[in-house]
Write a protein that holds these residues in place. Structure first.
Motif, short mmCIF file in Angstrom:
data_model
loop_
_atom_site.label_atom_id
_atom_site.label_comp_id
_atom_site.label_asym_id
_atom_site.label_seq_id
_atom_site.Cartn_x
_atom_site.Cartn_y
_atom_site.Cartn_z
N LYS A 98 0.84 -1.21 0.00
CA LYS A 98 0.00 0.00 0.00
C LYS A 98 0.87 1.25 0.00
CE LYS A 98 -4.11 -1.86 2.21
NZ LYS A 98 -4.96 -1.83 3.41
N ALA A 99 1.95 1.23 0.78
CA ALA A 99 2.84 2.39 0.84
C ALA A 99 3.54 2.61 -0.49
CB ALA A 99 3.88 2.20 1.95
N ARG A 100 3.93 1.54 -1.16
CA ARG A 100 4.59 1.67 -2.47
C ARG A 100 3.66 2.27 -3.51
NH1 ARG A 100 7.14 -4.22 -3.51
NH2 ARG A 100 9.31 -3.62 -3.43
N ARG A 101 2.38 1.92 -3.43
CA ARG A 101 1.40 2.43 -4.41
C ARG A 101 0.86 3.79 -4.03
NH1 ARG A 101 -0.70 -3.18 -4.16
NH2 ARG A 101 -2.27 -2.34 -2.75
N GLY A 102 1.28 4.32 -2.86
CA GLY A 102 0.83 5.64 -2.44
C GLY A 102 -0.59 5.63 -1.89
N LEU A 103 -1.06 4.49 -1.40
CA LEU A 103 -2.42 4.40 -0.89
C LEU A 103 -2.53 4.80 0.58
CD1 LEU A 103 -3.49 1.04 -2.56
CD2 LEU A 103 -3.93 3.38 -3.33
N ILE A 104 -1.42 5.12 1.21
CA ILE A 104 -1.45 5.60 2.58
C ILE A 104 -0.73 6.95 2.64
CG2 ILE A 104 -1.62 3.31 3.62
CD1 ILE A 104 1.34 3.36 4.17
N ASP A 105 -1.01 7.72 3.68
CA ASP A 105 -0.45 9.07 3.76
C ASP A 105 1.04 9.05 4.10
OD1 ASP A 105 -0.93 8.19 6.39
OD2 ASP A 105 -0.95 10.25 7.13
N GLY A 106 1.70 10.10 3.68
CA GLY A 106 3.11 10.25 3.99
C GLY A 106 3.98 10.17 2.76
N PRO A 107 5.29 10.35 2.95
CA PRO A 107 6.22 10.30 1.82
C PRO A 107 6.28 8.88 1.25
CG PRO A 107 7.42 10.47 3.89
CD PRO A 107 5.97 10.62 4.22
N PRO A 108 6.68 8.78 -0.02
CA PRO A 108 6.75 7.45 -0.65
C PRO A 108 7.76 6.56 0.06
CG PRO A 108 7.46 9.18 -2.18
CD PRO A 108 7.07 9.84 -0.90
N VAL A 109 7.47 5.27 0.05
CA VAL A 109 8.31 4.29 0.72
C VAL A 109 8.85 3.31 -0.32
CG1 VAL A 109 8.32 2.38 2.37
CG2 VAL A 109 7.05 4.46 2.87
N VAL A 110 10.16 3.11 -0.27
CA VAL A 110 10.78 2.12 -1.15
C VAL A 110 11.36 1.05 -0.24
CG1 VAL A 110 12.47 1.72 -2.96
CG2 VAL A 110 11.32 3.93 -2.81
N LEU A 111 10.55 0.06 0.04
CA LEU A 111 10.96 -1.05 0.90
C LEU A 111 10.73 -2.36 0.16
CD1 LEU A 111 9.31 -0.10 4.33
CD2 LEU A 111 11.75 -0.22 3.84
N PRO A 112 11.63 -3.30 0.34
CA PRO A 112 11.39 -4.61 -0.27
C PRO A 112 10.36 -5.39 0.55
CG PRO A 112 13.40 -4.66 1.01
CD PRO A 112 12.91 -3.25 1.05
N ARG A 113 9.67 -6.29 -0.13
CA ARG A 113 8.77 -7.21 0.59
C ARG A 113 9.63 -8.22 1.33
NH1 ARG A 113 3.57 -8.09 -0.75
NH2 ARG A 113 3.85 -10.34 -0.62
N PHE A 114 9.13 -8.72 2.41
CA PHE A 114 9.85 -9.71 3.19
C PHE A 114 9.43 -11.12 2.77
CE2 PHE A 114 10.14 -5.95 5.81
CZ PHE A 114 11.45 -6.00 6.25
N ASP A 115 10.41 -12.01 2.67
CA ASP A 115 10.15 -13.42 2.38
C ASP A 115 9.81 -14.10 3.71
OD1 ASP A 115 10.15 -16.09 1.77
OD2 ASP A 115 12.03 -16.04 0.65
N ALA A 116 8.58 -14.60 3.81
CA ALA A 116 8.12 -15.21 5.06
C ALA A 116 8.98 -16.40 5.45
CB ALA A 116 6.66 -15.62 4.94
N ASP A 117 9.43 -17.19 4.47
CA ASP A 117 10.26 -18.36 4.78
C ASP A 117 11.58 -17.93 5.42
OD1 ASP A 117 8.35 -20.15 3.82
OD2 ASP A 117 9.14 -20.05 1.77
N GLU A 118 12.20 -16.88 4.89
CA GLU A 118 13.46 -16.39 5.46
C GLU A 118 13.26 -15.85 6.88
OE1 GLU A 118 15.42 -13.51 3.02
OE2 GLU A 118 15.44 -14.83 1.26
N VAL A 119 12.17 -15.11 7.07
CA VAL A 119 11.90 -14.56 8.40
C VAL A 119 11.66 -15.68 9.40
CG1 VAL A 119 10.33 -13.11 9.75
CG2 VAL A 119 11.01 -12.39 7.46
N VAL A 120 10.91 -16.70 8.99
CA VAL A 120 10.66 -17.84 9.87
C VAL A 120 11.96 -18.57 10.19
CG1 VAL A 120 9.60 -20.14 9.98
CG2 VAL A 120 8.25 -18.16 9.23
N GLU A 121 12.83 -18.72 9.19
CA GLU A 121 14.13 -19.37 9.41
C GLU A 121 14.94 -18.61 10.46
OE1 GLU A 121 17.40 -20.28 6.35
OE2 GLU A 121 15.53 -21.00 5.42
N GLN A 122 15.01 -17.29 10.31
CA GLN A 122 15.75 -16.45 11.27
C GLN A 122 15.08 -16.51 12.65
OE1 GLN A 122 15.65 -12.68 9.33
NE2 GLN A 122 17.11 -13.28 7.74
N TRP A 123 13.77 -16.54 12.68
CA TRP A 123 13.02 -16.63 13.94
C TRP A 123 13.36 -17.94 14.65
CZ3 TRP A 123 8.87 -20.15 14.78
CH2 TRP A 123 8.17 -19.96 15.97
N ARG A 124 13.36 -19.04 13.90
CA ARG A 124 13.71 -20.35 14.48
C ARG A 124 15.14 -20.34 15.02
NH1 ARG A 124 11.32 -23.91 9.76
NH2 ARG A 124 9.18 -24.09 10.48
#
Length: 131
Positions: A98-124
């Motif tokens: 939503k932030a990338r498409r400008g659908l929320i207020d504030g300056p534009p955001v350039v953030l990568p999406r997070f890979d859930a598998d990688e986050v789960v691996e790091q969490w484990r």
């Protein structure tokens, strides 16, 4: 001759005190917050932010997304189930989209999406080292 005057406010306060309406208040006998400190023009803003739980409702939504992305490891570290970690990552990725498409207020955001598998691996990995 001495004249004694009691305003209606003073009378109401005196009568309420006599009835005991001020007994047992949570701040009774404690000093006022900030008493004796240097005057701060923004005291009310700081107090409001403290009462409202921080600046989450004050900063633009796009900056809140950026903060949530930075705090992702700490946020998922509080979860005890993998399903909760995956749901949190999915919700954050949705906010990033939503932030990338400008659908929320504030300056534009350039953030990568997070890979859930990688986050789960790091969490484990963090959970096994802390046990």
């Amino acid at each position: 001759m001495v004249h004694w005057y009691e305003s209606s406010i003073d009378r109401q306060m005196r009568e309420a005190t006599e009835r005991g309406e001020f007994d047992g208040l949570s701040g009774a006998g404690k000093p006022l917050t900030g008493y004796g400190e240097e005057y701060d023009e923004d005291w009310w803003v700081k107090d409001w932010l403290r009462r409202e739980g921080g600046a989450a409702g004050v900063i633009p939504a796009s900056l809140a997304v950026r903060r949530a992305a930075e705090d992702l490891p700490a946020a998922v570290g509080r979860f005890t189930a993998e399903r909760a970690v995956r749901e949190h990552v999915a919700e954050l990725n949705e906010r990033i989209d939503k932030a990338r498409r400008g659908l929320i207020d504030g300056p534009p955001v350039v953030l990568p999406r997070f890979d859930a598998d990688e986050v789960v691996e790091q969490w484990r990995a963090r959970r096994t080292t802390t046990r």
